[in-house]
Design an enzyme around this catalytic site. Sequence first.
Site, short mmCIF file in Angstrom:
data_model
loop_
_atom_site.label_atom_id
_atom_site.label_comp_id
_atom_site.label_asym_id
_atom_site.label_seq_id
_atom_site.Cartn_x
_atom_site.Cartn_y
_atom_site.Cartn_z
N GLU A 101 -5.17 -4.97 10.58
CA GLU A 101 -4.15 -3.95 10.78
C GLU A 101 -4.40 -3.25 12.12
O GLU A 101 -5.21 -2.31 12.18
CB GLU A 101 -4.20 -2.92 9.65
CG GLU A 101 -3.93 -3.48 8.28
CD GLU A 101 -3.38 -2.42 7.34
OE1 GLU A 101 -2.33 -2.67 6.75
OE2 GLU A 101 -3.99 -1.34 7.21
N GLU A 127 -6.82 4.62 8.08
CA GLU A 127 -6.60 6.05 7.80
C GLU A 127 -7.85 6.66 7.18
O GLU A 127 -8.18 7.82 7.44
CB GLU A 127 -5.35 6.21 6.91
CG GLU A 127 -4.08 5.93 7.73
CD GLU A 127 -2.93 5.33 6.95
OE1 GLU A 127 -2.92 5.41 5.71
OE2 GLU A 127 -2.03 4.75 7.61
N GLY A 182 2.77 2.24 10.87
CA GLY A 182 3.71 3.35 10.74
C GLY A 182 4.43 3.72 12.02
O GLY A 182 5.09 4.75 12.10
N ASN A 195 0.87 -1.17 0.00
CA ASN A 195 0.00 0.00 0.00
C ASN A 195 0.91 1.22 0.00
O ASN A 195 1.52 1.54 1.02
CB ASN A 195 -0.88 -0.04 1.25
CG ASN A 195 -1.73 1.22 1.40
OD1 ASN A 195 -1.76 2.06 0.50
ND2 ASN A 195 -2.41 1.35 2.52
N TRP A 196 1.00 1.85 -1.16
CA TRP A 196 1.95 2.96 -1.30
C TRP A 196 1.40 4.26 -0.72
O TRP A 196 2.07 5.29 -0.73
CB TRP A 196 2.36 3.13 -2.77
CG TRP A 196 3.11 1.93 -3.32
CD1 TRP A 196 3.46 0.81 -2.61
CD2 TRP A 196 3.59 1.73 -4.65
NE1 TRP A 196 4.15 -0.08 -3.44
CE2 TRP A 196 4.24 0.47 -4.69
CE3 TRP A 196 3.56 2.49 -5.82
CZ2 TRP A 196 4.83 -0.05 -5.84
CZ3 TRP A 196 4.14 1.99 -6.99
CH2 TRP A 196 4.78 0.74 -7.00
N LYS A 197 0.16 4.24 -0.25
CA LYS A 197 -0.46 5.40 0.38
C LYS A 197 -0.24 6.66 -0.46
O LYS A 197 -0.26 6.57 -1.69
CB LYS A 197 0.06 5.55 1.82
CG LYS A 197 -0.18 4.27 2.64
CD LYS A 197 0.05 4.43 4.11
CE LYS A 197 -0.23 3.09 4.82
NZ LYS A 197 -0.07 3.17 6.27
N GLY A 216 2.95 -1.03 4.28
CA GLY A 216 3.03 0.39 3.99
C GLY A 216 4.47 0.81 3.74
O GLY A 216 5.02 0.63 2.65
N GLY A 217 5.11 1.33 4.76
CA GLY A 217 6.45 1.90 4.64
C GLY A 217 7.45 1.01 3.92
O GLY A 217 8.18 1.47 3.02
N SER A 239 3.70 -2.17 10.32
CA SER A 239 5.16 -2.25 10.51
C SER A 239 5.73 -3.61 10.14
O SER A 239 6.67 -4.09 10.76
CB SER A 239 5.55 -1.86 11.93
OG SER A 239 5.15 -0.51 12.20
N HIS A 291 -9.60 1.15 5.14
CA HIS A 291 -8.31 1.33 5.81
C HIS A 291 -8.50 2.25 7.03
O HIS A 291 -9.30 3.18 6.99
CB HIS A 291 -7.30 1.93 4.84
CG HIS A 291 -5.90 1.86 5.36
ND1 HIS A 291 -5.41 2.77 6.26
CD2 HIS A 291 -4.91 0.97 5.14
CE1 HIS A 291 -4.15 2.44 6.57
NE2 HIS A 291 -3.83 1.35 5.89
P1 13P Z 1 3.12 0.34 7.71
O1 13P Z 1 3.65 -0.93 7.08
O2 13P Z 1 3.84 1.56 7.25
O3 13P Z 1 3.01 0.21 9.20
O4 13P Z 1 1.62 0.51 7.16
C1 13P Z 1 0.73 -0.54 7.23
C2 13P Z 1 -0.49 -0.18 6.49
O5 13P Z 1 -1.25 0.68 6.91
C3 13P Z 1 -0.76 -0.87 5.23
O6 13P Z 1 -2.04 -0.61 4.77
#
Ligand code: 13P
Length: 252
Positions: free
Chosen positions: A169, A99, A175, A10-12, A236-237, A215, A97
Site C-alpha cells: 500500500e 495508518e 485515500g 478494510n472498513w477502517k 478502503g473507501g 485508491s 497498516h
Molecule cells: P483507500 O482504498 O481508501 O485508498 O484505502 C486503502 C487502504 O488503506 C486499505 O487498507
Amino acid sequence: MTRRIIIAGNWKMHKTAEESATLAKEIVAALKAAPSANEVVVCPTYVALDRVSSVLAGSGIALGAQDMHWENQGAFTGMISGDLLKAVGVTYVILGHSEQRAYFGETDATVNKKVIKALADGLSPIVCVGETLEEREGNITEKVVETQLRGAYADISAADARKTVVAYEPVWAIGTGRTATSQQAQDVHKYIRGLLASIYDAATAESVRIQYGGSMKPENAAELLAQPDVDGGLIGGAALKADAFLGIIGAA
Ligand code: 13P
C-alpha cells in the site's frame, strides 16, 4: 503456481455495527446470486465484528480484524487479542497498516510481534508495507519496503510465511484518489516476491499472495489485478459501498 485472488475490504473507522451488518448482508446476497471464484474478506471495526460474523456465517466470505495485540490477555487497556478475535470468527488480521504506523506508533518490531502471535493463534496476517510520497520521490521505495518486510517476517518460518498475505500500500495512494499505475504496482510486487524468495525460497515466494492497496476502485481494478504479481486488493473507501466493492470483486 496459481494464486487465488484475495479481495479484502478494510472498513477502517467507519460504520456502526448496524450499518456494517447491512453492508455485509448486501455483499453476501450479491455473491450468493453471482458467486465469485475470488476469496473475499471484510474487516469491520471491532464493535461490528460479532454482528458481521453472524451475517457472514455459511457465506464463504471471511472475517478480518484491523489490528491485534501480541499478548494473549491482561492489563492492556484498549487492546484486543487474537484469541478474542478468533472467538467471534475472525480468520484474517491486518497488521502494520500505514495508518497504525503513522498515528499509533507501530514499528517494524511491533508488527513482527503481532505477526508471530497471529500465526500462533491460527490467524492469517495481512502484512502491510509501503512507502510515503517523500520516500518514493527520494528513490528509496525498495529500501523502505525491504526494511518493513524483513522486519515483519523476522523469525517467521517458511511454512508460516505461506499463511500470510502481503499488502503493498503506497502511502501516497491511500485515500488520495491517486492510484499507483499498474506498472508501478507490478514493479514493487515483483520486488516483494523476489525478497520473499531471498528470505525463504522460490516456492514460498510463489505461494504468498500480494495485494495492492491505495485508491483501488472498479474502474482501475481490472488493470491492476491483471499484473502477474498482483494477487488481490486491500480496499478502503471503495469497500464501504456494496456496489463498488462488488465491482472490484467482479473485475478480478
Ligand atoms: P483507500 O482504498 O481508501 O485508498 O484505502 C486503502 C487502504 O488503506 C486499505 O487498507
